[in-house]
Design a protein around this motif. Sequence first.
Motif, PDB file in Angstrom:
ATOM      1  N   VAL A 156       0.852  -1.184   0.000  1.00  0.00           N
ATOM      2  CA  VAL A 156       0.000   0.000   0.000  1.00  0.00           C
ATOM      3  C   VAL A 156       0.889   1.236   0.000  1.00  0.00           C
ATOM      4  O   VAL A 156       1.855   1.307   0.755  1.00  0.00           O
ATOM      5  N   ASP A 157       0.579   2.184  -0.852  1.00  0.00           N
ATOM      6  CA  ASP A 157       1.225   3.490  -0.799  1.00  0.00           C
ATOM      7  C   ASP A 157       0.496   4.255   0.303  1.00  0.00           C
ATOM      8  O   ASP A 157      -0.607   4.758   0.096  1.00  0.00           O
ATOM      9  N   LEU A 158       1.087   4.311   1.491  1.00  0.00           N
ATOM     10  CA  LEU A 158       0.363   4.837   2.654  1.00  0.00           C
ATOM     11  C   LEU A 158       0.103   6.335   2.571  1.00  0.00           C
ATOM     12  O   LEU A 158      -0.674   6.872   3.358  1.00  0.00           O
ATOM     13  N   MET A 159       0.731   7.015   1.624  1.00  0.00           N
ATOM     14  CA  MET A 159       0.421   8.425   1.407  1.00  0.00           C
ATOM     15  C   MET A 159      -0.813   8.563   0.514  1.00  0.00           C
ATOM     16  O   MET A 159      -1.442   9.609   0.465  1.00  0.00           O
ATOM     17  N   GLU A 160      -1.134   7.514  -0.217  1.00  0.00           N
ATOM     18  CA  GLU A 160      -2.364   7.462  -1.015  1.00  0.00           C
ATOM     19  C   GLU A 160      -2.920   6.052  -0.875  1.00  0.00           C
ATOM     20  O   GLU A 160      -2.813   5.230  -1.764  1.00  0.00           O
ATOM     21  N   PRO A 161      -3.504   5.785   0.305  1.00  0.00           N
ATOM     22  CA  PRO A 161      -3.717   4.395   0.704  1.00  0.00           C
ATOM     23  C   PRO A 161      -4.755   3.622  -0.114  1.00  0.00           C
ATOM     24  O   PRO A 161      -4.953   2.440   0.149  1.00  0.00           O
ATOM     25  N   ARG A 162      -5.371   4.252  -1.101  1.00  0.00           N
ATOM     26  CA  ARG A 162      -6.225   3.439  -1.965  1.00  0.00           C
ATOM     27  C   ARG A 162      -5.378   2.654  -2.965  1.00  0.00           C
ATOM     28  O   ARG A 162      -5.855   1.721  -3.591  1.00  0.00           O
ATOM     29  N   LEU A 163      -4.101   3.046  -3.094  1.00  0.00           N
ATOM     30  CA  LEU A 163      -3.230   2.426  -4.096  1.00  0.00           C
ATOM     31  C   LEU A 163      -2.404   1.282  -3.529  1.00  0.00           C
ATOM     32  O   LEU A 163      -1.787   1.408  -2.480  1.00  0.00           O
ATOM     33  N   ILE A 164      -2.409   0.164  -4.249  1.00  0.00           N
ATOM     34  CA  ILE A 164      -1.471  -0.910  -3.941  1.00  0.00           C
ATOM     35  C   ILE A 164      -0.516  -1.004  -5.128  1.00  0.00           C
ATOM     36  O   ILE A 164      -0.954  -0.991  -6.284  1.00  0.00           O
ATOM     37  N   GLY A 223      10.273   1.669  -9.760  1.00  0.00           N
ATOM     38  CA  GLY A 223      10.174   2.740 -10.741  1.00  0.00           C
ATOM     39  C   GLY A 223      10.077   4.132 -10.134  1.00  0.00           C
ATOM     40  O   GLY A 223      10.164   5.120 -10.855  1.00  0.00           O
ATOM     41  N   TRP A 224       9.901   4.218  -8.826  1.00  0.00           N
ATOM     42  CA  TRP A 224       9.757   5.525  -8.166  1.00  0.00           C
ATOM     43  C   TRP A 224      11.044   5.891  -7.447  1.00  0.00           C
ATOM     44  O   TRP A 224      11.822   5.028  -7.081  1.00  0.00           O
ATOM     45  N   GLU A 225      11.224   7.193  -7.206  1.00  0.00           N
ATOM     46  CA  GLU A 225      12.424   7.647  -6.501  1.00  0.00           C
ATOM     47  C   GLU A 225      12.406   7.115  -5.068  1.00  0.00           C
ATOM     48  O   GLU A 225      11.361   6.790  -4.529  1.00  0.00           O
ATOM     49  N   ASN A 285      12.632   8.642  -2.365  1.00  0.00           N
ATOM     50  CA  ASN A 285      11.910   9.390  -1.336  1.00  0.00           C
ATOM     51  C   ASN A 285      10.438   8.963  -1.233  1.00  0.00           C
ATOM     52  O   ASN A 285       9.722   9.414  -0.359  1.00  0.00           O
ATOM     53  N   TYR A 286      10.018   8.043  -2.114  1.00  0.00           N
ATOM     54  CA  TYR A 286       8.700   7.420  -1.955  1.00  0.00           C
ATOM     55  C   TYR A 286       8.770   6.172  -1.079  1.00  0.00           C
ATOM     56  O   TYR A 286       7.747   5.587  -0.744  1.00  0.00           O
ATOM     57  N   ASP A 287       9.988   5.731  -0.721  1.00  0.00           N
ATOM     58  CA  ASP A 287      10.146   4.512   0.077  1.00  0.00           C
ATOM     59  C   ASP A 287       9.378   4.618   1.400  1.00  0.00           C
ATOM     60  O   ASP A 287       9.108   5.719   1.876  1.00  0.00           O
ATOM     61  N   ALA A 320       1.939  11.460 -12.825  1.00  0.00           N
ATOM     62  CA  ALA A 320       1.095  10.807 -11.834  1.00  0.00           C
ATOM     63  C   ALA A 320       0.019  11.768 -11.372  1.00  0.00           C
ATOM     64  O   ALA A 320       0.254  12.971 -11.256  1.00  0.00           O
ATOM     65  N   PRO A 321      -1.174  11.258 -11.130  1.00  0.00           N
ATOM     66  CA  PRO A 321      -2.246  12.117 -10.640  1.00  0.00           C
ATOM     67  C   PRO A 321      -1.948  12.649  -9.236  1.00  0.00           C
ATOM     68  O   PRO A 321      -1.183  12.046  -8.507  1.00  0.00           O
ATOM     69  N   ALA A 322      -2.550  13.774  -8.902  1.00  0.00           N
ATOM     70  CA  ALA A 322      -2.263  14.390  -7.604  1.00  0.00           C
ATOM     71  C   ALA A 322      -2.787  13.543  -6.456  1.00  0.00           C
ATOM     72  O   ALA A 322      -3.758  12.826  -6.598  1.00  0.00           O
ATOM     73  N   GLY A 323      -2.153  13.645  -5.312  1.00  0.00           N
ATOM     74  CA  GLY A 323      -2.471  12.775  -4.194  1.00  0.00           C
ATOM     75  C   GLY A 323      -3.452  13.377  -3.204  1.00  0.00           C
ATOM     76  O   GLY A 323      -3.625  14.584  -3.155  1.00  0.00           O
ATOM     77  N   ASN A 324      -4.064  12.521  -2.396  1.00  0.00           N
ATOM     78  CA  ASN A 324      -4.879  12.997  -1.279  1.00  0.00           C
ATOM     79  C   ASN A 324      -4.654  12.093  -0.089  1.00  0.00           C
ATOM     80  O   ASN A 324      -5.535  11.448   0.404  1.00  0.00           O
ATOM     81  N   LYS A 353       7.378  15.515   2.058  1.00  0.00           N
ATOM     82  CA  LYS A 353       8.638  15.724   1.355  1.00  0.00           C
ATOM     83  C   LYS A 353       8.688  15.072  -0.009  1.00  0.00           C
ATOM     84  O   LYS A 353       9.592  15.276  -0.762  1.00  0.00           O
ATOM     85  N   ARG A 354       7.712  14.251  -0.314  1.00  0.00           N
ATOM     86  CA  ARG A 354       7.937  13.422  -1.474  1.00  0.00           C
ATOM     87  C   ARG A 354       7.321  13.962  -2.743  1.00  0.00           C
ATOM     88  O   ARG A 354       7.471  13.375  -3.792  1.00  0.00           O
ATOM     89  N   LYS A 355       6.570  15.062  -2.678  1.00  0.00           N
ATOM     90  CA  LYS A 355       5.891  15.585  -3.871  1.00  0.00           C
ATOM     91  C   LYS A 355       6.797  15.489  -5.081  1.00  0.00           C
ATOM     92  O   LYS A 355       7.882  16.045  -5.109  1.00  0.00           O
TER      93      LYS A 355
HETATM   94  N1  MLZ Z   1       0.547  11.960  -7.160  1.00  0.00           N
HETATM   95  C1  MLZ Z   1       1.485  11.108  -6.577  1.00  0.00           C
HETATM   96  C2  MLZ Z   1       1.378   9.685  -7.071  1.00  0.00           C
HETATM   97  C3  MLZ Z   1       2.293   8.792  -6.369  1.00  0.00           C
HETATM   98  C4  MLZ Z   1       1.973   7.323  -6.417  1.00  0.00           C
HETATM   99  C5  MLZ Z   1       3.224   6.566  -6.079  1.00  0.00           C
HETATM  100  N2  MLZ Z   1       3.026   5.297  -5.594  1.00  0.00           N
HETATM  101  C6  MLZ Z   1       4.241   4.635  -5.269  1.00  0.00           C
HETATM  102  C7  MLZ Z   1       2.867  11.696  -6.722  1.00  0.00           C
HETATM  103  O1  MLZ Z   1       3.366  11.816  -7.813  1.00  0.00           O
HETATM  104  O2  MLZ Z   1       3.420  12.066  -5.713  1.00  0.00           O
END
Ligand code: MLZ
Length: 460
Positions: A380-388, A407-409, A411-413, A446-450, A457-459
């Motif tokens: 789960v991406d706990l910053m956007e917890p609907r996403l696995i 595939g993500w930087e 700072n998303y860890d 990527a779509p904006a988060g909620n 810090k991860r924007k």
């Molecule tokens: N809007 C977000 C999407 C991130 C989803 C990442 N999941 C690992 C962003 O770009 O920060």
Amino acid sequence: SLRGETGRVFDWGPYLVSSQANAAPVSCFKHVPMNDCWDQMVDGVLVEVPNTDLDVPKDVKVYWIATVLKICGYKVLLRYEGFGSDGSKDFWSNLLSEDMHNVGWCATYGKMLSPPKAIKDKYVDWKEFLIKRLTGTRTIPPHFYAKSQEWLHEHKMKMGMQLEVVNKMCVSAMRLAVIKDIIGGRLRLNYADSGDEIDEFWCHMTSPLIHPIGWSQIIGHKLHASHDYINSCLSKVTMQKYGATDVTPDMFPKVKDPPHGLAFQVGMKLEAIDPLNLSAICVATVTKVLRNNYLMIGIDGSMAENGSDWFCYHATSPCIFPVGFCEINNLNLTPPRGIKTPFKWFDYLKQTRSMAAPVKLFDKEIPKHGFRVGMKVEAVDLMEPRLICVATVTKVVGRLLRIHFDGWENNYDQWIDCQSPDIYPVGWCEVMRHGLEGPRTRLEGAPAGNGPVNSKKRKG
Ligand code: MLZ
């Protein structure tokens, strides 16, 4: 649907092959179906599956026996019996799919067992071949799929019930929410009294972010709720008279007792995973001691004046650590903002005239978990917890795991505990018909988060 946010369906099979990665075994995850019988799942197990290599009318279902060549979470690489060392027709399947059966199932239920057409002429007497081939082999337990389905309904939380959940916009407070959906133990919650707009949150049934009705008042935790709710709780909690739609204390796993009955005190310093940025372990302070061994923790140097970003951790939480934890384990400790580096605990404690929380207050249990660096999981991406998302374990520190999203930087860890219900075996989303986010490919935005809590810090 199995689609991710980008509309694509991710396929683990080819990805596992090309990345040559292992997947964490199902037995690592106590909150998923069939984890308790996973020791029986070994390479070489035989199963009965639909035979898709035959010219028969669409409505006729014919089966054949296949060998499990490789197990990756729930996903298995299969080879039809009779192909010998010929891997050209190998295929991926899911051990928890409805079409996966034990050897003997066809005979029991009068289903047709017939070899694929590519190898039909290889043996004259298929019966003899099978008898020889099957002796001494293992298969999966009977009614495997049905058992996994039963497991999924063995919980007391139901749609329409109410509970208390962390306010994702102000993590120091709880709010009331209604369970709108349950997928594989994951709850889709709608915050109550949030006006017309739908305000959603996702978490697992055993998440430390949710609690029974009345919990905030019992513990002394801040609560954003109507007076009606607050008053109604009082009688519920004191008389133990809950309503039919109330989530109650018995629906939660037992919380541990802290060691030695010792207690944290306000002002004590420690190291903690930043709840607003799970990739960081930070210098932190106990800002408040609640009842029943719950604590409010603030991250030094970034605390809001009004305490709105204090966060509740239980004294036995695996996400708080004694001073020196990062240094001992060779991890980066995020110093308070504005502190000139290098950060030294000794000097900082002196400067702030504070005391380190004694080591003996922390829970030191390290469960035998089985996670290893390099293993793939669905997390789960706990910053956007609907996403696995497709993810990899990149560090194992005692019971703590560092989860990297493919595939993500970095700072998303996320640092998470090995027993966190927010990681799942490979193939879990497929079983639950839950969307899965594949690795990010370079081109897509990527779509904006909620998030649960806005990501600091991860924007990116
Ligand atoms: N809007 C977000 C999407 C991130 C989803 C990442 N999941 C690992 C962003 O770009 O920060």
